[in-house]
Design a protein around this motif. Structure first.
Motif, PDB file in Angstrom:
ATOM      1  N   GLU A  40       0.933  -1.291  -0.043  1.00  0.00           N
ATOM      2  CA  GLU A  40       0.078  -0.114  -0.109  1.00  0.00           C
ATOM      3  C   GLU A  40       1.023   1.289   0.055  1.00  0.00           C
ATOM      4  O   GLU A  40       1.929   1.232   0.674  1.00  0.00           O
ATOM      5  CB  GLU A  40      -1.002  -0.009   1.302  1.00  0.00           C
ATOM      6  CG  GLU A  40      -1.745   1.313   1.337  1.00  0.00           C
ATOM      7  CD  GLU A  40      -2.461   1.804   0.255  1.00  0.00           C
ATOM      8  OE1 GLU A  40      -3.004   1.212  -0.379  1.00  0.00           O
ATOM      9  OE2 GLU A  40      -2.198   2.850   0.074  1.00  0.00           O
ATOM     10  N   THR A  50     -11.561   4.514  -0.493  1.00  0.00           N
ATOM     11  CA  THR A  50     -12.219   3.898   0.623  1.00  0.00           C
ATOM     12  C   THR A  50     -12.682   4.720   1.876  1.00  0.00           C
ATOM     13  O   THR A  50     -13.502   4.454   2.775  1.00  0.00           O
ATOM     14  CB  THR A  50     -11.440   2.532   0.937  1.00  0.00           C
ATOM     15  OG1 THR A  50     -11.343   1.707  -0.021  1.00  0.00           O
ATOM     16  CG2 THR A  50     -11.910   1.954   2.331  1.00  0.00           C
ATOM     17  N   ASN A  53     -16.165   8.049   1.096  1.00  0.00           N
ATOM     18  CA  ASN A  53     -17.528   7.946   0.309  1.00  0.00           C
ATOM     19  C   ASN A  53     -18.440   7.738   1.246  1.00  0.00           C
ATOM     20  O   ASN A  53     -18.484   8.479   2.319  1.00  0.00           O
ATOM     21  CB  ASN A  53     -17.383   6.370  -0.168  1.00  0.00           C
ATOM     22  CG  ASN A  53     -16.947   5.239   0.820  1.00  0.00           C
ATOM     23  OD1 ASN A  53     -17.853   4.926   1.819  1.00  0.00           O
ATOM     24  ND2 ASN A  53     -15.883   4.688   0.711  1.00  0.00           N
ATOM     25  N   ILE A  56     -22.481   3.712   2.449  1.00  0.00           N
ATOM     26  CA  ILE A  56     -23.668   3.030   2.523  1.00  0.00           C
ATOM     27  C   ILE A  56     -23.678   1.505   2.002  1.00  0.00           C
ATOM     28  O   ILE A  56     -22.775   1.375   0.991  1.00  0.00           O
ATOM     29  CB  ILE A  56     -24.565   3.744   1.427  1.00  0.00           C
ATOM     30  CG1 ILE A  56     -24.876   5.165   1.988  1.00  0.00           C
ATOM     31  CG2 ILE A  56     -25.912   2.951   1.438  1.00  0.00           C
ATOM     32  CD1 ILE A  56     -25.511   5.944   0.705  1.00  0.00           C
ATOM     33  N   VAL A 180       4.326   0.938  -5.905  1.00  0.00           N
ATOM     34  CA  VAL A 180       4.686   0.107  -6.879  1.00  0.00           C
ATOM     35  C   VAL A 180       4.975   1.018  -8.006  1.00  0.00           C
ATOM     36  O   VAL A 180       4.070   2.004  -8.451  1.00  0.00           O
ATOM     37  CB  VAL A 180       3.775  -0.908  -7.700  1.00  0.00           C
ATOM     38  CG1 VAL A 180       4.161  -1.418  -8.838  1.00  0.00           C
ATOM     39  CG2 VAL A 180       3.402  -1.868  -6.185  1.00  0.00           C
ATOM     40  N   ILE A 343     -13.656  -0.299  -9.839  1.00  0.00           N
ATOM     41  CA  ILE A 343     -14.626  -0.515  -8.763  1.00  0.00           C
ATOM     42  C   ILE A 343     -15.131   0.856  -8.056  1.00  0.00           C
ATOM     43  O   ILE A 343     -14.807   1.382  -7.073  1.00  0.00           O
ATOM     44  CB  ILE A 343     -14.063  -1.281  -7.442  1.00  0.00           C
ATOM     45  CG1 ILE A 343     -13.158  -2.456  -8.006  1.00  0.00           C
ATOM     46  CG2 ILE A 343     -15.056  -1.953  -6.637  1.00  0.00           C
ATOM     47  CD1 ILE A 343     -13.939  -3.688  -8.924  1.00  0.00           C
ATOM     48  N   THR A 349     -19.907  -1.793  -1.105  1.00  0.00           N
ATOM     49  CA  THR A 349     -21.092  -2.875  -0.693  1.00  0.00           C
ATOM     50  C   THR A 349     -20.579  -4.205  -1.262  1.00  0.00           C
ATOM     51  O   THR A 349     -20.737  -5.229  -0.767  1.00  0.00           O
ATOM     52  CB  THR A 349     -22.395  -2.396  -1.446  1.00  0.00           C
ATOM     53  OG1 THR A 349     -22.470  -1.052  -0.997  1.00  0.00           O
ATOM     54  CG2 THR A 349     -23.479  -3.263  -0.949  1.00  0.00           C
TER      55      THR A 349
HETATM   56  C1  LIG Z   1     -18.038   9.985  -3.231  1.00  0.00           C
HETATM   57  C2  LIG Z   1     -18.259   8.719  -3.236  1.00  0.00           C
HETATM   58  C3  LIG Z   1     -19.198   8.042  -2.490  1.00  0.00           C
HETATM   59  C4  LIG Z   1     -19.384   6.485  -2.541  1.00  0.00           C
HETATM   60  N1  LIG Z   1     -20.162   5.947  -2.021  1.00  0.00           N
HETATM   61  C5  LIG Z   1     -20.455   4.706  -1.895  1.00  0.00           C
HETATM   62  C6  LIG Z   1     -21.261   4.193  -1.047  1.00  0.00           C
HETATM   63  O1  LIG Z   1     -22.083   4.719  -0.103  1.00  0.00           O
HETATM   64  N2  LIG Z   1     -21.503   2.709  -1.046  1.00  0.00           N
HETATM   65  C7  LIG Z   1     -20.600   1.895  -1.789  1.00  0.00           C
HETATM   66  O2  LIG Z   1     -20.826   0.477  -1.777  1.00  0.00           O
HETATM   67  N3  LIG Z   1     -19.653   2.455  -2.581  1.00  0.00           N
HETATM   68  C8  LIG Z   1     -19.622   3.678  -2.606  1.00  0.00           C
HETATM   69  N4  LIG Z   1     -18.504   4.430  -3.297  1.00  0.00           N
HETATM   70  C9  LIG Z   1     -17.602   3.611  -3.980  1.00  0.00           C
HETATM   71  C10 LIG Z   1     -16.595   2.794  -3.065  1.00  0.00           C
HETATM   72  O3  LIG Z   1     -15.750   3.920  -2.029  1.00  0.00           O
HETATM   73  C11 LIG Z   1     -15.210   2.521  -4.008  1.00  0.00           C
HETATM   74  O4  LIG Z   1     -15.928   1.451  -4.735  1.00  0.00           O
HETATM   75  C12 LIG Z   1     -14.365   1.696  -3.110  1.00  0.00           C
HETATM   76  O5  LIG Z   1     -13.958   2.472  -1.825  1.00  0.00           O
HETATM   77  C13 LIG Z   1     -13.215   1.254  -3.949  1.00  0.00           C
HETATM   78  O6  LIG Z   1     -12.085   0.659  -3.077  1.00  0.00           O
HETATM   79  P1  LIG Z   1     -10.934   0.314  -3.854  1.00  0.00           P
HETATM   80  O7  LIG Z   1     -10.241  -0.652  -3.005  1.00  0.00           O
HETATM   81  O8  LIG Z   1     -11.051  -0.422  -5.206  1.00  0.00           O
HETATM   82  O9  LIG Z   1     -10.016   1.570  -4.064  1.00  0.00           O
HETATM   83  P2  LIG Z   1      -9.038   2.521  -2.985  1.00  0.00           P
HETATM   84  O10 LIG Z   1      -9.786   2.487  -1.845  1.00  0.00           O
HETATM   85  O11 LIG Z   1      -8.832   3.591  -3.904  1.00  0.00           O
HETATM   86  O12 LIG Z   1      -7.817   1.602  -2.722  1.00  0.00           O
HETATM   87  C14 LIG Z   1      -6.800   1.468  -3.602  1.00  0.00           C
HETATM   88  C15 LIG Z   1      -5.609   1.556  -2.954  1.00  0.00           C
HETATM   89  O13 LIG Z   1      -4.368   1.362  -3.764  1.00  0.00           O
HETATM   90  C16 LIG Z   1      -3.354   2.128  -3.477  1.00  0.00           C
HETATM   91  N5  LIG Z   1      -2.500   2.189  -4.497  1.00  0.00           N
HETATM   92  C17 LIG Z   1      -2.743   2.737  -5.864  1.00  0.00           C
HETATM   93  N6  LIG Z   1      -1.674   2.484  -6.564  1.00  0.00           N
HETATM   94  C18 LIG Z   1      -0.924   2.178  -5.936  1.00  0.00           C
HETATM   95  C19 LIG Z   1       0.645   1.655  -6.163  1.00  0.00           C
HETATM   96  N7  LIG Z   1       0.940   1.889  -7.535  1.00  0.00           N
HETATM   97  N8  LIG Z   1       1.316   1.193  -5.260  1.00  0.00           N
HETATM   98  C20 LIG Z   1       0.713   0.738  -3.896  1.00  0.00           C
HETATM   99  N9  LIG Z   1      -0.477   1.048  -3.732  1.00  0.00           N
HETATM  100  C21 LIG Z   1      -1.251   1.704  -4.602  1.00  0.00           C
HETATM  101  C22 LIG Z   1      -3.873   3.520  -3.042  1.00  0.00           C
HETATM  102  O14 LIG Z   1      -3.225   3.986  -2.040  1.00  0.00           O
HETATM  103  C23 LIG Z   1      -5.327   3.018  -2.294  1.00  0.00           C
HETATM  104  O15 LIG Z   1      -4.999   2.969  -0.977  1.00  0.00           O
HETATM  105  C24 LIG Z   1     -18.548   5.694  -3.209  1.00  0.00           C
HETATM  106  C25 LIG Z   1     -17.435   6.575  -3.996  1.00  0.00           C
HETATM  107  C26 LIG Z   1     -17.171   7.830  -3.911  1.00  0.00           C
HETATM  108  C27 LIG Z   1     -16.031   8.513  -4.543  1.00  0.00           C
END
Ligand SMILES: Cc1cc2nc3c(=O)[nH]c(=O)nc-3n(C[C@H](O)[C@H](O)[C@H](O)COP(=O)(O)OP(=O)(O)OC[C@H]3O[C@@H](n4cnc5c(N)ncnc54)[C@H](O)[C@@H]3O)c2cc1C
Length: 490
Positions: A40, A50, A53, A56, A180, A343, A349
């Motif tokens: 990370e 994450t 948001n 919900i 990375v 995603i 969810t």
């Molecule tokens: C305003 C908003 C409201 C939302 N509301 C909801 C909701 O109510 N309910 C719901 O179900 N979903 C909701 N979502 C969607 C949800 O937040 C996301 O789908 C989810 O958080 C995605 O998670 P993730 O792990 O894919 O991404 P992230 O949480 O972005 O995690 C990716 C991680 O990868 C790391 N990373 C990236 N590149 C590298 C690299 N090269 N080397 C090392 N680490 C790296 C980053 O630092 C980050 O921590 C919402 C999104 C937004 C923006």
């Protein structure tokens, strides 16, 4: 440092990204006898989209039939009660209400009702009177609604931290503050370069959120891209916490679910989010225009909302894919590379359900799975001092006096809870704030931040000048006079 000068370490499976997706995958893989490493870029997990948001746990009736979003949203929703019970994470099944302001909108609501029913979602239709009885603060012009009682609210950061804690407990290794910067394939092996090291892996899970297309491109996979879409959210203080019970949705627009009024799992009411395409993946600014649109939209649902009660605002960026759907698939070009990309909402969810499919997908790519007999799905329970009875509080303080010392006055968070969060993995002021809410109240840390800085310094055995808000470069104390240091600071 030159590639050639870097040492090489190995892992069977490397997960890139510690958001809700990466941490859920880490826990899922920790059920098997595997050597798993999560990398990370940030100082702690859950600091990408994450942490920014709406929190919900969607009902599962919004998404277009036939999409991965629909599949994973509904099954993710069904997994939440057990998951949060196992990990002792706050989860409120407070329901979701989609309201109609006109008979024409009610027709659309009925279509979502039909969609939900066909998918097996527990959905009900409410008359104007039923809406008013259940949610008396909504606009009386609302003519009816769809109600999904199994929708809920969770603290996304708390869940990501809990998933990671449980994954570590079950043998997963991790590297924080590690980005990375390059990746390539040689035969069956995949290589990931970080500023310090090279990591050789048999399998790589791309859970890099907004940067998942960049990571894919490093491996030569150039067949999808991420189109960042920003959402601004505004948080009210606890004085309006009971304005609505359920999350209130309007009838959705073409690209987003609209502006919502959200009772969060932390107790605060929130309104948002906007849905604006942006150029920059890290464009996290809020704006007057964004506020105006959010406030106007929220007041159409709850007219008595008062902007003077707002204590904080933030923006998060959705990692929408150019496919308009989640990408959950093995790379067609790089054997053993699994993309969990695009995603966007409802990714929070969907996370447990996406993660549950990962072992099978990696097995398809050749990974041998052997169940770990010692896997423990539960993490040790968390003390939430505020939610204990007076007698329980007294008994706890007698046993451990640090629970008798309130550090965050706004949220009534004790020293004992902060120390526990540090022992579970918090390393920064933000890490404490997201885990136990110390510093998240009306004064936003004005009173408690110096105290928490001292506690972090003491528990981690580091100088106060090394304590950071959010990782290297965000140190809060620049200099402490030597004569003060021993007596007053440490
Ligand atoms: C305003 C908003 C409201 C939302 N509301 C909801 C909701 O109510 N309910 C719901 O179900 N979903 C909701 N979502 C969607 C949800 O937040 C996301 O789908 C989810 O958080 C995605 O998670 P993730 O792990 O894919 O991404 P992230 O949480 O972005 O995690 C990716 C991680 O990868 C790391 N990373 C990236 N590149 C590298 C690299 N090269 N080397 C090392 N680490 C790296 C980053 O630092 C980050 O921590 C919402 C999104 C937004 C923006």
């Amino acid at each position: 440092m030159d590639k050639a000068k870097k040492s090489t370490i190995t892992a069977q499976v490397v997960i890139v990204g510690g958001g809700i997706i990466g941490t859920a995958v880490a826990r899922e893989l920790s059920r098997y006898e595997l050597d798993v490493l999560l990398i990370e870029a940030e100082a702690e997990v859950g600091w990408g989209t994450t942490k920014a948001n709406s929190g919900i746990v969607h009902g599962g009736f919004h998404e277009e039939p036939g999409t991965l979003k629909a599949k994973y949203c509904f099954s993710g929703n069904q997994m939440y009660p057990k998951l949060c019970e196992e990990l002792d994470v706050c989860f409120e099944q407070n329901g979701i209400m989609m309201v109609a302001r006109t008979p024409h909108e009610m027709e659309t609501v009925r279509l979502y009702y039909k969609r939900g029913k066909e998918r097996g979602v527990n959905v009900q239709l409410f008359s104007q009177e039923e809406v008013a009885r259940q949610e008396p603060n909504l606009d009386p012009k609302i003519v009816g609604a769809l109600f999904a009682p199994e929708g809920g609210a969770v603290m996304p950061f708390e869940l990501a931290a809990a998933l990671m804690e449980n994954a570590i407990q079950n043998g997963v290794k991790y590297k924080m503050n590690t980005t990375v910067i390059d990746a390539w394939r040689e035969g069956d092996k995949k290589y990931l370069e970080t500023p310090e090291q090279i990591i050789r892996a048999d399998y790589v899970v791309n859970a890099a959120g907004l940067f998942s297309d960049d990571l894919a491109r490093m491996f030569g996979d150039d067949y999808f891209s991420i189109r960042p879409r920003k959402g601004e959210e505004y948080i009210f203080d606890l004085s309006v916490k009971d304005f609505v019970k359920s999350t209130i949705f309007p009838v959705p627009g073409k690209i987003s679910k609209g502006i919502l009024v959200i009772p969060t799992a932390a107790g605060n009411l929130m309104m948002g989010p906007t849905g604006d395409n942006v150029e920059e993946k890290e464009d996290l600014g809020t704006s007057q225009d964004g506020f105006n649109r959010v406030f106007e939209g929220a007041k159409r649902l709850v007219p008595s909302l008062d902007a003077r009660k707002i204590i904080a605002q933030f923006a998060g960026v959705r990692a929408a894919s150019d496919r308009g759907d989640f990408i959950v698939e093995l790379s067609p070009n790089v054997p053993g590379l699994l993309h969990l990309a695009g995603i966007e909402s409802p990714g929070l969810t969907a996370a447990p359900a996406i993660a549950a499919d990962v072992p099978g997908l990696l097995e398809e790519a050749g990974l041998q799975l052997e169940e770990k007999q010692s896997f423990n799905p539960r993490r040790a329970g968390v003390v939430r001092f505020n939610s204990l009875s007076r007698e329980e509080q007294d008994a706890l303080v007698k046993k451990n006096p640090s629970f008798g010392r309130i550090i965050c006055r706004c949220e009534s968070i004790t020293e004992g809870e902060i120390v526990d969060a540090i022992h579970r993995g918090a390393r920064t002021l933000d890490g404490i704030k997201f885990r136990v809410r110390a510093g998240a109240g009306r004064c936003q840390g004005g009173f408690c931040q110096p105290l928490i800085t001292q506690i972090l310094s003491r528990e981690l055995d580091i100088p106060v000048t090394a304590v950071t808000k959010a990782g290297p470069g965000s140190e809060q104390v620049r200099y402490v006079a030597k004569e003060l240091y021993d007596e007053e600071v440490r």
